[in-house]
Design a protein around this motif. Structure first.
Motif, PDB file in Angstrom:
ATOM      1  N   SER A   1       0.719  -1.101   0.229  1.00  0.00           N
ATOM      2  CA  SER A   1      -0.074   0.009  -0.203  1.00  0.00           C
ATOM      3  C   SER A   1       0.927   1.186  -0.036  1.00  0.00           C
ATOM      4  O   SER A   1       1.727   1.501   0.964  1.00  0.00           O
ATOM      5  CB  SER A   1      -0.588  -0.075   1.234  1.00  0.00           C
ATOM      6  N   ALA A   2       0.544   2.161  -0.981  1.00  0.00           N
ATOM      7  CA  ALA A   2       1.390   3.378  -1.090  1.00  0.00           C
ATOM      8  C   ALA A   2       0.777   4.432  -0.307  1.00  0.00           C
ATOM      9  O   ALA A   2      -0.441   4.311  -0.129  1.00  0.00           O
ATOM     10  CB  ALA A   2       1.530   3.921  -2.471  1.00  0.00           C
ATOM     11  N   SER A   3       1.421   5.432   0.273  1.00  0.00           N
ATOM     12  CA  SER A   3       0.713   6.337   1.178  1.00  0.00           C
ATOM     13  C   SER A   3      -0.398   7.158   0.491  1.00  0.00           C
ATOM     14  O   SER A   3      -1.136   7.747   1.061  1.00  0.00           O
ATOM     15  CB  SER A   3       2.001   7.266   1.789  1.00  0.00           C
ATOM     16  N   GLY A   4      -0.228   7.298  -0.775  1.00  0.00           N
ATOM     17  CA  GLY A   4      -1.239   8.017  -1.536  1.00  0.00           C
ATOM     18  C   GLY A   4      -2.252   6.912  -2.049  1.00  0.00           C
ATOM     19  O   GLY A   4      -2.997   7.162  -2.984  1.00  0.00           O
ATOM     20  N   SER A   5      -2.383   5.706  -1.532  1.00  0.00           N
ATOM     21  CA  SER A   5      -3.089   4.809  -2.375  1.00  0.00           C
ATOM     22  C   SER A   5      -4.660   4.797  -2.252  1.00  0.00           C
ATOM     23  O   SER A   5      -5.463   4.316  -2.970  1.00  0.00           O
ATOM     24  CB  SER A   5      -2.892   3.233  -1.658  1.00  0.00           C
ATOM     25  N   GLY A   6      -5.096   6.035  -1.298  1.00  0.00           N
ATOM     26  CA  GLY A   6      -6.532   6.225  -1.111  1.00  0.00           C
ATOM     27  C   GLY A   6      -7.110   6.922  -2.474  1.00  0.00           C
ATOM     28  O   GLY A   6      -8.258   7.059  -2.774  1.00  0.00           O
ATOM     29  N   MET A   7      -6.024   7.687  -3.288  1.00  0.00           N
ATOM     30  CA  MET A   7      -6.570   8.522  -4.253  1.00  0.00           C
ATOM     31  C   MET A   7      -6.452   7.566  -5.494  1.00  0.00           C
ATOM     32  O   MET A   7      -6.191   6.538  -5.601  1.00  0.00           O
ATOM     33  CB  MET A   7      -5.384   9.290  -4.553  1.00  0.00           C
ATOM     34  N   ARG A   8      -7.332   8.155  -6.680  1.00  0.00           N
ATOM     35  CA  ARG A   8      -7.583   7.208  -7.854  1.00  0.00           C
ATOM     36  C   ARG A   8      -6.901   8.503  -8.912  1.00  0.00           C
ATOM     37  O   ARG A   8      -7.047   9.672  -8.638  1.00  0.00           O
ATOM     38  CB  ARG A   8      -8.726   7.099  -7.814  1.00  0.00           C
ATOM     39  N   ALA A   9      -6.636   8.070  -9.910  1.00  0.00           N
ATOM     40  CA  ALA A   9      -6.145   9.103 -10.966  1.00  0.00           C
ATOM     41  C   ALA A   9      -7.088   9.657 -11.658  1.00  0.00           C
ATOM     42  O   ALA A   9      -7.164  10.789 -12.136  1.00  0.00           O
ATOM     43  CB  ALA A   9      -5.661   7.870 -12.243  1.00  0.00           C
ATOM     44  N   SER A  10      -8.725   9.281 -11.558  1.00  0.00           N
ATOM     45  CA  SER A  10      -9.833   9.909 -11.676  1.00  0.00           C
ATOM     46  C   SER A  10     -10.115  11.170 -10.884  1.00  0.00           C
ATOM     47  O   SER A  10     -10.860  11.902 -11.244  1.00  0.00           O
ATOM     48  CB  SER A  10     -11.103   9.105 -11.929  1.00  0.00           C
ATOM     49  N   ASP A  11      -9.356  11.194  -9.866  1.00  0.00           N
ATOM     50  CA  ASP A  11      -9.301  12.346  -8.754  1.00  0.00           C
ATOM     51  C   ASP A  11      -8.561  13.578  -9.248  1.00  0.00           C
ATOM     52  O   ASP A  11      -8.525  14.595  -8.576  1.00  0.00           O
ATOM     53  CB  ASP A  11      -9.218  11.858  -7.543  1.00  0.00           C
ATOM     54  N   THR A  12      -7.840  13.438 -10.316  1.00  0.00           N
ATOM     55  CA  THR A  12      -6.817  14.398 -10.833  1.00  0.00           C
ATOM     56  C   THR A  12      -7.552  15.645 -10.935  1.00  0.00           C
ATOM     57  O   THR A  12      -6.816  17.106 -10.519  1.00  0.00           O
ATOM     58  CB  THR A  12      -6.034  13.826 -12.032  1.00  0.00           C
ATOM     59  N   ARG A  13      -8.499  15.686 -11.624  1.00  0.00           N
ATOM     60  CA  ARG A  13      -9.173  17.162 -11.713  1.00  0.00           C
ATOM     61  C   ARG A  13      -9.429  17.675 -10.525  1.00  0.00           C
ATOM     62  O   ARG A  13      -9.331  19.026 -10.207  1.00  0.00           O
ATOM     63  CB  ARG A  13     -10.353  16.874 -12.905  1.00  0.00           C
ATOM     64  N   ALA A  14      -9.899  16.974  -9.575  1.00  0.00           N
ATOM     65  CA  ALA A  14     -10.513  17.507  -8.296  1.00  0.00           C
ATOM     66  C   ALA A  14      -9.137  18.024  -7.499  1.00  0.00           C
ATOM     67  O   ALA A  14      -9.086  18.920  -6.920  1.00  0.00           O
ATOM     68  CB  ALA A  14     -11.070  16.652  -7.468  1.00  0.00           C
ATOM     69  N   LEU A  15      -7.888  17.115  -7.504  1.00  0.00           N
ATOM     70  CA  LEU A  15      -6.682  17.459  -6.845  1.00  0.00           C
ATOM     71  C   LEU A  15      -6.154  18.826  -7.413  1.00  0.00           C
ATOM     72  O   LEU A  15      -5.836  19.679  -6.482  1.00  0.00           O
ATOM     73  CB  LEU A  15      -5.828  16.290  -6.881  1.00  0.00           C
ATOM     74  N   LEU A  16      -6.196  18.984  -8.739  1.00  0.00           N
ATOM     75  CA  LEU A  16      -5.695  20.047  -9.140  1.00  0.00           C
ATOM     76  C   LEU A  16      -6.405  21.512  -9.032  1.00  0.00           C
ATOM     77  O   LEU A  16      -6.068  22.470  -8.470  1.00  0.00           O
ATOM     78  CB  LEU A  16      -5.586  19.993 -10.646  1.00  0.00           C
ATOM     79  N   ARG A  17      -7.740  21.246  -8.667  1.00  0.00           N
ATOM     80  CA  ARG A  17      -8.576  22.348  -8.500  1.00  0.00           C
ATOM     81  C   ARG A  17      -8.654  22.669  -7.064  1.00  0.00           C
ATOM     82  O   ARG A  17      -8.608  23.798  -6.504  1.00  0.00           O
ATOM     83  CB  ARG A  17      -9.963  21.817  -8.916  1.00  0.00           C
ATOM     84  N   ARG A  18      -8.566  21.714  -6.122  1.00  0.00           N
ATOM     85  CA  ARG A  18      -8.408  21.870  -4.710  1.00  0.00           C
ATOM     86  C   ARG A  18      -7.152  22.545  -4.334  1.00  0.00           C
ATOM     87  O   ARG A  18      -7.058  23.486  -3.324  1.00  0.00           O
ATOM     88  CB  ARG A  18      -8.508  20.546  -4.159  1.00  0.00           C
ATOM     89  N   ARG A  19      -6.036  22.386  -5.115  1.00  0.00           N
ATOM     90  CA  ARG A  19      -4.643  23.017  -4.698  1.00  0.00           C
ATOM     91  C   ARG A  19      -4.415  24.107  -5.780  1.00  0.00           C
ATOM     92  O   ARG A  19      -3.352  24.680  -5.606  1.00  0.00           O
ATOM     93  CB  ARG A  19      -3.494  22.020  -4.608  1.00  0.00           C
ATOM     94  N   GLY A  20      -5.371  24.489  -6.492  1.00  0.00           N
ATOM     95  CA  GLY A  20      -5.177  25.619  -7.316  1.00  0.00           C
ATOM     96  C   GLY A  20      -4.276  25.489  -8.261  1.00  0.00           C
ATOM     97  O   GLY A  20      -3.795  26.779  -8.695  1.00  0.00           O
ATOM     98  N   PHE A  21      -4.188  24.267  -8.636  1.00  0.00           N
ATOM     99  CA  PHE A  21      -3.211  24.133  -9.774  1.00  0.00           C
ATOM    100  C   PHE A  21      -3.748  24.327 -11.006  1.00  0.00           C
ATOM    101  O   PHE A  21      -4.923  23.901 -11.228  1.00  0.00           O
ATOM    102  CB  PHE A  21      -2.441  22.833  -9.912  1.00  0.00           C
ATOM    103  N   VAL A  22      -3.092  24.856 -12.256  1.00  0.00           N
ATOM    104  CA  VAL A  22      -3.421  24.712 -13.669  1.00  0.00           C
ATOM    105  C   VAL A  22      -2.309  24.061 -14.218  1.00  0.00           C
ATOM    106  O   VAL A  22      -1.217  24.413 -14.380  1.00  0.00           O
ATOM    107  CB  VAL A  22      -3.708  26.041 -14.111  1.00  0.00           C
ATOM    108  N   ALA A  23      -2.687  23.136 -15.157  1.00  0.00           N
ATOM    109  CA  ALA A  23      -1.703  22.489 -15.784  1.00  0.00           C
ATOM    110  C   ALA A  23      -0.906  23.464 -16.834  1.00  0.00           C
ATOM    111  O   ALA A  23      -1.739  24.139 -17.550  1.00  0.00           O
ATOM    112  CB  ALA A  23      -2.403  21.350 -16.915  1.00  0.00           C
ATOM    113  N   LYS A  24       0.583  23.385 -16.906  1.00  0.00           N
ATOM    114  CA  LYS A  24       0.939  24.371 -17.671  1.00  0.00           C
ATOM    115  C   LYS A  24       1.146  23.808 -19.015  1.00  0.00           C
ATOM    116  O   LYS A  24       1.942  22.660 -19.139  1.00  0.00           O
ATOM    117  CB  LYS A  24       2.484  24.360 -16.756  1.00  0.00           C
ATOM    118  N   LYS A  25       0.912  24.567 -19.838  1.00  0.00           N
ATOM    119  CA  LYS A  25       1.052  23.846 -21.377  1.00  0.00           C
ATOM    120  C   LYS A  25       2.460  24.130 -21.857  1.00  0.00           C
ATOM    121  O   LYS A  25       2.971  23.221 -22.480  1.00  0.00           O
ATOM    122  CB  LYS A  25       0.136  25.061 -22.257  1.00  0.00           C
ATOM    123  N   SER A  26       3.434  25.013 -21.137  1.00  0.00           N
ATOM    124  CA  SER A  26       4.793  25.161 -21.471  1.00  0.00           C
ATOM    125  C   SER A  26       5.595  24.050 -21.151  1.00  0.00           C
ATOM    126  O   SER A  26       6.449  23.834 -21.653  1.00  0.00           O
ATOM    127  CB  SER A  26       5.205  26.508 -20.684  1.00  0.00           C
TER     128      SER A  26
END
Length: 300
Positions: free
Chosen positions: A5-30
């Motif tokens: 079990s990894a320490s981030g094992s409770g997360m799923r790849a499908s949660d990525t959008r929510a994770l980015l939004r929660r932390r105020g991240f925007v994917a950098k095109k550059s």
């Protein structure tokens, strides 16, 4: 395959959008940031790698840690190199236990500079040669390959997610084909095997790119397994190949002039039994090694 079990094992790849939004991240095109958001796909990548317990894996550009999580759960020790300082901080938080247990090492660096520095702790982290896996931004694929392929002393193989067209070209192009180019020669020289594993639809990413991707596997030759050059100057060898492909439709003797005298190239071509008007695009990596050795190596 070992499982933990990894320490981030409770997360799923499908949660990525929510994770980015929660932390105020925007994917950098550059930075070419497109995150894989499908756990089934990531499990398939790890399965194709045949990760065994305690295997050492270099992950280039872990992003939000979606693939990192599956590698750790398969039992791998992961060295993850990430350029984005926001994501490094996020990974350190989400995988704090794995870091503290020594299962995951995070490096904040531009991987191209990091590899160019010849960072020796890649090999000290690994037990034997290291595996490499990466979801590569399309605009750095060639640069990463030029850095990683020569390191068969450190790296065993690569599993790369890259643009589908580029992946098919790397695997399928043969001497004489329209897609055959200098990178094809480079890959053939450094790799004992290259396989196109499967296509990855663009819908598997967030943000969604404009084209599909694929997964390619490349087994690297050790330095001892490569064809020897008369002077050992690999850089000069590939400079010759690159020069030849700049004029790929010309006769080889003309394509390499004036760096290599036309008469010297013509003599080598004759001795090797090739047609007098042989073109650069018709030669394999082995052919180029024979040519390089016959004309006496580097030209300054």
């Amino acid at each position: 395959m070992a499982s933990r079990s990894a320490s981030g094992s409770g997360m799923r790849a499908s949660d990525t959008r929510a994770l980015l939004r929660r932390r105020g991240f925007v994917a950098k095109k550059s930075m070419g940031q497109n995150f894989v958001v499908d756990d089934a796909l990531l499990r398939r990548v790890v399965h194709e790698m045949r990760v065994v317990g305690d295997a050492s894996v270099l992950e280039i550009g872990p992003g939000t840690g979606n693939l990192t999580r599956h590698l750790l759960e398969a039992g791998a020790r992961v060295l993850a190199v990430e350029k984005d300082d926001r994501l490094v901080a996020s990974l350190a938080e989400d995988f704090a236990r794995d870091v503290s247990e020594g299962r995951l090492e995070l490096v904040h660096a531009d991987v191209l500079r990091w590899l160019a520095d010849g960072d020796v702790h890649v090999s000290s982290h690994a037990r034997g040669r290291c595996r490499v896996v990466a979801n590569l931004p399309y605009n750095v694929t060639s640069d990463v390959l030029k850095r990683v392929l020569p390191r068969g002393d450190v790296f065993e193989d690569l599993h790369l997610m890259l643009q589908d067209e580029a992946g098919r070209r790397l695997v399928q192009a043969r001497p004489g084909d329209k897609d055959y180019r200098a990178m094809s020669v480079r890959v053939d020289y450094y790799c004992s095997r290259v396989d196109y594993l499967f296509r990855v639809g663009r819908e598997k990413y967030f943000p969604q790119p404009h084209v599909d991707s694929c997964v390619v596997a490349m087994a690297l030759r050790t330095p001892e397994e490569r064809m020897p050059l008369c002077d050992g100057n690999v850089q000069a060898y590939f400079s010759m190949v690159q020069r030849a492909f700049l004029a790929r439709r010309k006769a080889l003797r003309n394509a390499l002039a004036p760096t290599y005298a036309s008469a010297d190239v013509a003599a080598a071509v004759k001795k090797l039994g090739w047609p007098a008007d042989v073109r650069p695009q018709s030669l394999s990596s082995a052919d180029y090694v024979h040519l390089y050795n016959h004309v006496g190596g580097a030209r300054h």
